[in-house]
Design a protein around this motif. Structure first.
Motif, PDB file in Angstrom:
ATOM      1  N   VAL A   1      29.317  23.459  -1.699  1.00  0.00           N
ATOM      2  CA  VAL A   1      30.318  22.791  -2.528  1.00  0.00           C
ATOM      3  C   VAL A   1      30.601  23.657  -3.752  1.00  0.00           C
ATOM      4  N   PRO A   2      31.870  23.864  -4.115  1.00  0.00           N
ATOM      5  CA  PRO A   2      32.178  24.647  -5.323  1.00  0.00           C
ATOM      6  C   PRO A   2      31.507  24.058  -6.547  1.00  0.00           C
TER       7      PRO A   2
ATOM      8  N   LEU B   1      36.580  20.134  -7.901  1.00  0.00           N
ATOM      9  CA  LEU B   1      36.394  21.545  -7.574  1.00  0.00           C
ATOM     10  C   LEU B   1      36.480  21.793  -6.075  1.00  0.00           C
ATOM     11  N   SER B   2      35.992  20.862  -5.262  1.00  0.00           N
ATOM     12  CA  SER B   2      36.008  21.048  -3.805  1.00  0.00           C
ATOM     13  C   SER B   2      37.429  21.035  -3.257  1.00  0.00           C
ATOM     14  N   VAL B   3      38.219  20.049  -3.681  1.00  0.00           N
ATOM     15  CA  VAL B   3      39.578  19.979  -3.145  1.00  0.00           C
ATOM     16  C   VAL B   3      40.437  21.143  -3.646  1.00  0.00           C
ATOM     17  N   LEU B   4      40.212  21.580  -4.880  1.00  0.00           N
ATOM     18  CA  LEU B   4      40.983  22.706  -5.406  1.00  0.00           C
ATOM     19  C   LEU B   4      40.587  24.022  -4.742  1.00  0.00           C
ATOM     20  N   ALA B   5      39.282  24.286  -4.651  1.00  0.00           N
ATOM     21  CA  ALA B   5      38.821  25.533  -4.040  1.00  0.00           C
ATOM     22  C   ALA B   5      39.160  25.578  -2.557  1.00  0.00           C
ATOM     23  N   GLY B   6      39.052  24.442  -1.862  1.00  0.00           N
ATOM     24  CA  GLY B   6      39.401  24.420  -0.450  1.00  0.00           C
ATOM     25  C   GLY B   6      40.878  24.624  -0.205  1.00  0.00           C
ATOM     26  N   ALA B   7      41.717  24.166  -1.128  1.00  0.00           N
ATOM     27  CA  ALA B   7      43.164  24.311  -0.954  1.00  0.00           C
ATOM     28  C   ALA B   7      43.655  25.698  -1.327  1.00  0.00           C
ATOM     29  N   LEU B   8      43.135  26.240  -2.424  1.00  0.00           N
ATOM     30  CA  LEU B   8      43.634  27.532  -2.927  1.00  0.00           C
ATOM     31  C   LEU B   8      42.909  28.723  -2.325  1.00  0.00           C
ATOM     32  N   GLY B   9      41.683  28.521  -1.832  1.00  0.00           N
ATOM     33  CA  GLY B   9      40.890  29.652  -1.376  1.00  0.00           C
ATOM     34  C   GLY B   9      41.400  30.309  -0.116  1.00  0.00           C
ATOM     35  N   GLY B  10      42.020  29.540   0.782  1.00  0.00           N
ATOM     36  CA  GLY B  10      42.427  30.105   2.061  1.00  0.00           C
ATOM     37  C   GLY B  10      43.873  30.526   2.154  1.00  0.00           C
TER      38      GLY B  10
ATOM     39  N   SER C   1      37.150  23.062   5.555  1.00  0.00           N
ATOM     40  CA  SER C   1      35.938  22.244   5.533  1.00  0.00           C
ATOM     41  C   SER C   1      35.484  21.959   4.103  1.00  0.00           C
ATOM     42  N   ILE C   2      35.657  22.929   3.208  1.00  0.00           N
ATOM     43  CA  ILE C   2      35.319  22.699   1.801  1.00  0.00           C
ATOM     44  C   ILE C   2      36.211  21.614   1.212  1.00  0.00           C
ATOM     45  N   ASN C   3      37.499  21.636   1.583  1.00  0.00           N
ATOM     46  CA  ASN C   3      38.399  20.584   1.117  1.00  0.00           C
ATOM     47  C   ASN C   3      37.981  19.219   1.659  1.00  0.00           C
ATOM     48  N   HIS C   4      37.596  19.174   2.930  1.00  0.00           N
ATOM     49  CA  HIS C   4      37.118  17.912   3.502  1.00  0.00           C
ATOM     50  C   HIS C   4      35.825  17.458   2.827  1.00  0.00           C
TER      51      HIS C   4
END
Length: 330
Positions: free
Chosen positions: A104-105, A152-161, A175-178
């Motif tokens: 998790v971020p 942090l999880s929803v932001l990192a999962g959305a912007l990271g990929g 998966s991080i976003n989920h």
């Protein structure tokens, strides 16, 4: 590695999670985490190449750090004299340890890198089964840091990929976003995270099996390997469901979480989570657009494919998703 050894390590991985769920003290819980870590490391050590060796060492270091946080929590819980101070500090330490184990971020950098080095089947286990034990531990304690980890999880999962073409990294960031949605289940309605993880596993399993069977690891390979319109439709239904698009079943757990958050008045966080889910849907739409834009020079509906059974299974599951959505709703 022999099949008997694979079965042994797989059984240990399953039993260690059962041990954690049924633990009644912190030491047996820590023992279950250690057994689970060593069994999964042995399970992924099937092939002898440098990528597998790097992923094994990466997983060992990260999981060991999380286990050290659990031991630190046990020590703090026994040493601090004031109960209120002990409960707050120990829960925060335990929560950070579990977030390290889950990826998790801001402790997520190891997760996409390790996913890019594993095959699809081992990656599926990392994204689904290996999350059960840390999530169960997080569900047994509450911390003020949960809201921070959700955002942090929803932001990192959305912007990271957004800048990746590797499908394994895209699935890892999704998966991080989920994970952000599952952690929000713990904060607002602790009974929903098991349902969310079950539906996520049902959606991910046929997709990863199909990609593993066809050895698809990048976006352009998915466009080339989907030769028939049937494959394209089945794959698009699965990915749209994973993105949480209604009326598919992937939208149902998110809908339940949104209702729980609305009852608690957390409207700003809902807006952030929904907008980030739209960005993760962009991952899949970008691949589906290139896949459907490629012209077929002949009608391939009647061509027999070597993965016909896999496609039938994916088609059956995906056709059940809208029906399941309506069954759960009405």
């Amino acid at each position: 590695m022999k099949n008997s050894s694979m079965m042994l390590f797989f059984t240990m991985t399953v039993l260690s999670v059962i041990l954690i769920i049924n633990s009644n003290n912190w030491m047996s819980l820590w023992m279950g985490l250690e057994i689970n870590m060593m069994a999964f490391i042995s399970l992924i050590a099937k092939s002898k190449d440098h990528l597998i060796s790097e992923s094994m060492m990466m997983y060992f270091l990260v999981q060991s750090m999380g286990s050290v946080m659990v031991l630190l929590m046990i020590i703090l819980n026994n040493s601090l004299m004031f109960y209120s101070m002990a409960s707050t500090m120990t829960m925060n330490v335990l929560m950070m340890g579990m977030c390290i184990k889950l990826g998790v971020p801001p402790f997520h950098s190891w997760f996409p890198e390790m996913m890019s080095k594993l095959n699809w089947i081992k990656g599926l286990m990392l994204m689904t089964w290996q999350k059960i034990a840390p999530m169960f531990i997080m569900a047994s304690c509450m911390s003020n840091l949960l809201m921070l980890f959700i955002i942090l999880s929803v932001l990192a999962g959305a912007l990271g990929g957004l800048n990746h073409t590797s499908l394994r990294k895209l699935i890892a960031y999704s998966s991080i976003n989920h994970m952000g949605w599952m952690i929000s289940c713990l904060y607002f309605n602790s009974n929903l995270w098991m349902m969310y993880l079950t539906i996520y596993t049902i959606m991910m399993t046929p997709l990863t099996v199909w990609m593993h069977y066809n050895k698809i690891y990048f976006m352009n390979q998915a466009s080339v390997m989907t030769k028939t319109l049937t494959e394209k439709m089945v794959l698009s239904l699965n990915m749209l469901s994973m993105g949480g698009l209604p009326p598919f079943i992937g939208f149902y757990p998110k809908w339940m979480i949104i209702q729980s958050m609305m009852e608690n008045g957390s409207k700003i966080i809902i807006i952030i989570m929904v907008m980030c889910s739209l960005l993760t849907l962009l991952y899949y739409m970008r691949m589906l657009t290139s896949m459907f834009m490629m012209n077929n020079y002949m009608n391939k509906w009647m061509i027999k494919n070597k993965n016909n059974k896999t496609m039938k299974m994916m088609f059956l599951i995906n056709m059940m998703l809208p029906l399941g959505m309506y069954m759960f709703t009405f």
